[in-house]
Write a protein that holds these residues in place. Structure first.
Motif, PDB file in Angstrom:
ATOM      1  N   ASP A  16       4.804  -5.823   6.674  1.00  0.00           N
ATOM      2  CA  ASP A  16       4.077  -6.566   7.693  1.00  0.00           C
ATOM      3  C   ASP A  16       2.721  -5.888   7.869  1.00  0.00           C
ATOM      4  OD1 ASP A  16       6.137  -8.353   8.037  1.00  0.00           O
ATOM      5  OD2 ASP A  16       6.961  -7.345   9.785  1.00  0.00           O
ATOM      6  N   VAL A  17       1.672  -6.682   7.956  1.00  0.00           N
ATOM      7  CA  VAL A  17       0.309  -6.170   8.056  1.00  0.00           C
ATOM      8  C   VAL A  17      -0.448  -6.940   9.135  1.00  0.00           C
ATOM      9  CG1 VAL A  17       0.202  -5.415   5.643  1.00  0.00           C
ATOM     10  CG2 VAL A  17      -0.477  -7.738   6.225  1.00  0.00           C
ATOM     11  N   GLU A  44      -0.778 -12.167   0.176  1.00  0.00           N
ATOM     12  CA  GLU A  44      -0.789 -11.859   1.600  1.00  0.00           C
ATOM     13  C   GLU A  44      -1.083 -13.141   2.361  1.00  0.00           C
ATOM     14  OE1 GLU A  44      -2.545  -7.326   1.586  1.00  0.00           O
ATOM     15  OE2 GLU A  44      -3.953  -8.971   1.781  1.00  0.00           O
ATOM     16  N   THR A  45      -0.486 -13.269   3.531  1.00  0.00           N
ATOM     17  CA  THR A  45      -0.771 -14.420   4.382  1.00  0.00           C
ATOM     18  C   THR A  45      -0.504 -14.062   5.836  1.00  0.00           C
ATOM     19  OG1 THR A  45      -0.337 -16.770   4.755  1.00  0.00           O
ATOM     20  CG2 THR A  45       1.538 -15.415   4.135  1.00  0.00           C
ATOM     21  N   THR A  46      -1.117 -14.817   6.728  1.00  0.00           N
ATOM     22  CA  THR A  46      -0.842 -14.629   8.141  1.00  0.00           C
ATOM     23  C   THR A  46       0.470 -15.327   8.492  1.00  0.00           C
ATOM     24  OG1 THR A  46      -2.170 -16.564   8.691  1.00  0.00           O
ATOM     25  CG2 THR A  46      -3.266 -14.417   8.784  1.00  0.00           C
ATOM     26  N   ARG A  95      -4.559 -10.911  13.781  1.00  0.00           N
ATOM     27  CA  ARG A  95      -3.490 -11.828  13.365  1.00  0.00           C
ATOM     28  C   ARG A  95      -2.430 -11.099  12.536  1.00  0.00           C
ATOM     29  NH1 ARG A  95      -6.518 -16.615  10.535  1.00  0.00           N
ATOM     30  NH2 ARG A  95      -4.448 -17.572  10.602  1.00  0.00           N
ATOM     31  N   PRO A  96      -1.166 -11.165  12.943  1.00  0.00           N
ATOM     32  CA  PRO A  96      -0.103 -10.546  12.149  1.00  0.00           C
ATOM     33  C   PRO A  96       0.103 -11.303  10.852  1.00  0.00           C
ATOM     34  CG  PRO A  96       0.821 -11.698  14.040  1.00  0.00           C
ATOM     35  CD  PRO A  96      -0.667 -11.793  14.159  1.00  0.00           C
TER      36      PRO A  96
END
Length: 59
Positions: A36-37, A14-16, A42-43
Protein backbone atom coordinates in the motif's frame (compact mmCIF):
# COMPACT_ATOMS: atom_id res chain seq x y z
CA UNK A 1 7.19 -9.89 -25.84
CA UNK A 2 8.25 -8.40 -22.49
CA UNK A 3 10.31 -11.49 -21.73
CA UNK A 4 11.42 -12.59 -25.22
CA UNK A 5 12.34 -9.21 -26.70
CA UNK A 6 13.17 -7.09 -23.67
CA UNK A 7 14.34 -9.65 -21.10
CA UNK A 8 12.02 -8.35 -18.39
CA UNK A 9 11.44 -10.46 -15.29
CA UNK A 10 8.51 -8.50 -13.85
CA UNK A 11 5.94 -5.85 -14.65
CA UNK A 12 4.84 -3.33 -12.04
CA UNK A 13 1.67 -1.26 -11.76
CA UNK A 14 0.34 1.32 -9.32
CA UNK A 15 -3.11 2.82 -8.86
CA UNK A 16 -5.11 4.79 -6.35
CA UNK A 17 -7.65 2.89 -4.29
CA UNK A 18 -10.47 5.21 -5.33
CA UNK A 19 -10.11 4.20 -8.99
CA UNK A 20 -12.05 0.91 -9.25
CA UNK A 21 -11.48 0.57 -12.99
CA UNK A 22 -7.72 0.89 -12.69
CA UNK A 23 -7.63 -1.52 -9.74
CA UNK A 24 -9.59 -4.10 -11.77
CA UNK A 25 -6.99 -4.28 -14.56
CA UNK A 26 -4.09 -5.67 -12.48
CA UNK A 27 -6.44 -8.03 -10.64
CA UNK A 28 -7.85 -9.36 -13.92
CA UNK A 29 -4.42 -9.82 -15.53
CA UNK A 30 -2.65 -11.73 -12.76
CA UNK A 31 -0.80 -8.97 -10.89
CA UNK A 32 -0.35 -9.49 -7.15
CA UNK A 33 -0.69 -6.61 -4.66
CA UNK A 34 2.63 -6.02 -2.90
CA UNK A 35 2.41 -2.75 -0.98
CA UNK A 36 0.00 0.00 0.00
CA UNK A 37 1.38 3.41 -0.97
CA UNK A 38 0.34 7.07 -0.97
CA UNK A 39 0.07 9.27 -4.06
CA UNK A 40 0.11 12.66 -2.40
CA UNK A 41 -2.96 12.54 -0.15
CA UNK A 42 -4.55 9.61 -2.03
CA UNK A 43 -4.03 6.02 -0.82
CA UNK A 44 -2.98 3.54 -3.46
CA UNK A 45 -1.57 0.12 -4.10
CA UNK A 46 1.49 -1.22 -5.87
CA UNK A 47 1.25 -4.49 -7.84
CA UNK A 48 3.73 -6.83 -9.50
CA UNK A 49 3.42 -9.53 -12.16
CA UNK A 50 6.27 -12.05 -12.02
CA UNK A 51 7.29 -13.07 -15.54
CA UNK A 52 9.95 -15.61 -14.52
CA UNK A 53 7.51 -18.51 -14.32
CA UNK A 54 8.51 -19.62 -10.81
CA UNK A 55 6.84 -19.02 -7.46
CA UNK A 56 9.25 -16.35 -6.16
CA UNK A 57 7.72 -12.89 -6.11
CA UNK A 58 9.63 -10.16 -7.98
CA UNK A 59 9.85 -7.02 -5.88
Amino acid sequence: MAVAEYGLTALRAETTLDNAGSRAVPARTGFEPVKDVMFGARPGRRYVLDLRGDASPAR
